[in-house]
Scaffold this active site. Structure first.
Site, PDB file in Angstrom:
ATOM      1  CG  ASP A  54      -0.190   0.020   2.538  1.00 51.65           C
ATOM      2  OD1 ASP A  54       1.034  -0.224   2.533  1.00 51.65           O
ATOM      3  OD2 ASP A  54      -0.819   0.286   3.573  1.00 51.65           O
ATOM      4  CD  GLU A  55       4.835   3.850   2.716  1.00 50.87           C
ATOM      5  OE1 GLU A  55       4.479   4.835   3.380  1.00 50.87           O
ATOM      6  OE2 GLU A  55       5.551   2.941   3.172  1.00 50.87           O
TER       7      GLU A  55
END
Length: 413
Positions: A97-98
């Site tokens: 998620d990054e």
């Protein structure tokens, strides 16, 4: 991405989870009841990552618990990265998620702030997900800026902004500085990022070595690391599983280790990797963790080789009858198969092509019909009908007749 797992479920089912206090967590009855992430409404009630489900429910009785769905998370992860790739090919994913983005060559899309605003708008409109974005001249400051406004915030952090933006904050808020390091800095009288930035480099080096030099530079906003658009090769491939109940018998533990070895080998083959070291992890009910490893004579991708070494490590370092809560198997010392020189004896030389062909067929069947389409017979109980679950659910099982006196060894199954 903000509260990514919970946000994905909210995007999928807004009628169920929109604006609600939710948490993604494992099954508490199977002792995987740890909060993986929580929504922002739940966080405002004190629910935090790493908390047990029992603790979370005491703080927030109306908390909605959601079982993890990693296939769904990966699909959304690919979708938001596709949006990023439309602005630059230089993307470094640090987790599901990054990402870091290098937009040096993306001026045709506008200023850095305009690009950030467009990305946030598209992710919200196309995926119904919130995100926070940090805009800065280097990775360190971009990471810290991305944490300043959550959820759905954009922060710009320039080196000239550090004095009034970061230097008054505690050292523990500097990305890369953990709690223990922050405590040690406090004992040295260095309490803020600004004080760290002003501390003599030799003093920091005397207490922390080269990490002390890095901390001073980081406190001054200096970071020369480039965005690595091609991921570094894996350093290890591993699987762990928390057992449904404490295991005390070696045969039960070895069934799980065989299952884990099979999963590790399959992942290695997908990445065309060979391992030269096998490591096992054992965790007790008291949460004490031990690891033991052994280096192989010849690099391998075969489940039976990995299992043989993992089995030997377990039997050597763990007594039968001692309870086990968690087991893990990892392959380390990885090399690309195309670059590895494997020395085989005459028996291996004759057997290897057949063995590789069989493995290839098994992998293709699993790709088509699912991971449990095929199972090594050693994973089964003695009556041949049940097995210890180790992170899998029962599926179709193809297995031959088994000698009742054979050891739990894939070479004999």
């Amino acid at each position: 991405m903000n509260a990514f797992y919970c946000s994905v479920h909210e995007a999928e089912h807004p009628e169920l989870y929109g604006g609600k206090m939710t948490a993604v967590a494992g099954d508490s009855e199977k002792r995987r009841g740890i909060v993986v992430t929580s929504s922002y409404p739940a966080r405002r009630r004190g629910v935090r990552t790493g908390m047990t489900v029992h603790q979370a429910l005491k703080l927030c009785p109306s908390l909605i618990l959601i079982k993890p769905d990693f296939r769904l998370y990966r699909a959304y992860s690919r979708a938001f990265r596709e949006i990023l790739y439309s602005y630059t090919p230089l993307i470094e994913a640090t987790s599901i998620d990054e990402c870091y983005m290098d937009i040096t060559g993306s001026k045709q899309f506008g200023t850095p702030l305009e690009i950030a605003e467009r990305i946030m708008e598209r992710i919200g409109r196309e995926l119904s997900l919130p995100c926070s974005i940090g805009v800065a001249p280097n990775k360190l400051l971009a990471k810290m800026a991305s944490d300043m406004k959550k959820p759905n915030g954009i922060s710009v952090l320039r080196i000239r902004d550090l004095a009034h933006t970061l230097w008054g904050r505690p050292c523990g808020e500097l990305f890369g500085v953990g709690a223990k390091t922050a405590e040690k800095l406090n004992r040295l009288g260095i309490r803020t990022i600004g004080e760290l930035a002003a501390t003599d480099e030799k003093r920091l080096q005397a207490s922390f070595g080269v990490f002390g030099i890095w901390m001073k530079r980081a406190a001054n906003g200096q970071d020369y690391a480039e965005v690595q658009s091609v991921p570094e090769p894996s350093k290890s491939v591993g699987h762990t599983t928390t057992l449904p109940c404490d295991v005390t018998e070696a045969q039960e533990a070895l069934r799980v280790i065989l299952n884990l070895s099979d999963q590790v080998a399959r992942r290695m083959r997908k990445q065309h990797l060979l391992a030269s070291t096998v490591q096992i992890t054992i965790r007790t009910p008291e949460m004490k963790t031990i690891t033991r490893s052994r280096t192989l004579a010849t690099p391998t991708e075969a489940a039976d080789d990995i299992y043989r070494e993992a089995k030997a490590l377990y039997l050597k370092h763990w007594s039968d009858g001692k309870p086990v809560r968690l087991l893990g198997v990892a392959a380390q010392g990885l090399t690309d198969k195309s670059e590895a020189a494997i020395q085989l004896d005459l028996f291996d030389y004759e057997r290897q092509p057949k063995r590789e062909k069989l493995t290839e067929i098994m992998d293709k069947m699993r790709d088509k019909f699912g991971e449990d389409a095929l199972m090594i017979a050693g994973m089964l109980e003695e009556d041949g009908t049940k097995r210890m679950k180790a992170g899998r659910t029962p599926g179709i099982s193809f297995h031959g007749e088994r000698n009742a006196n054979a050891e739990n060894d894939p070479e004999k199954d």
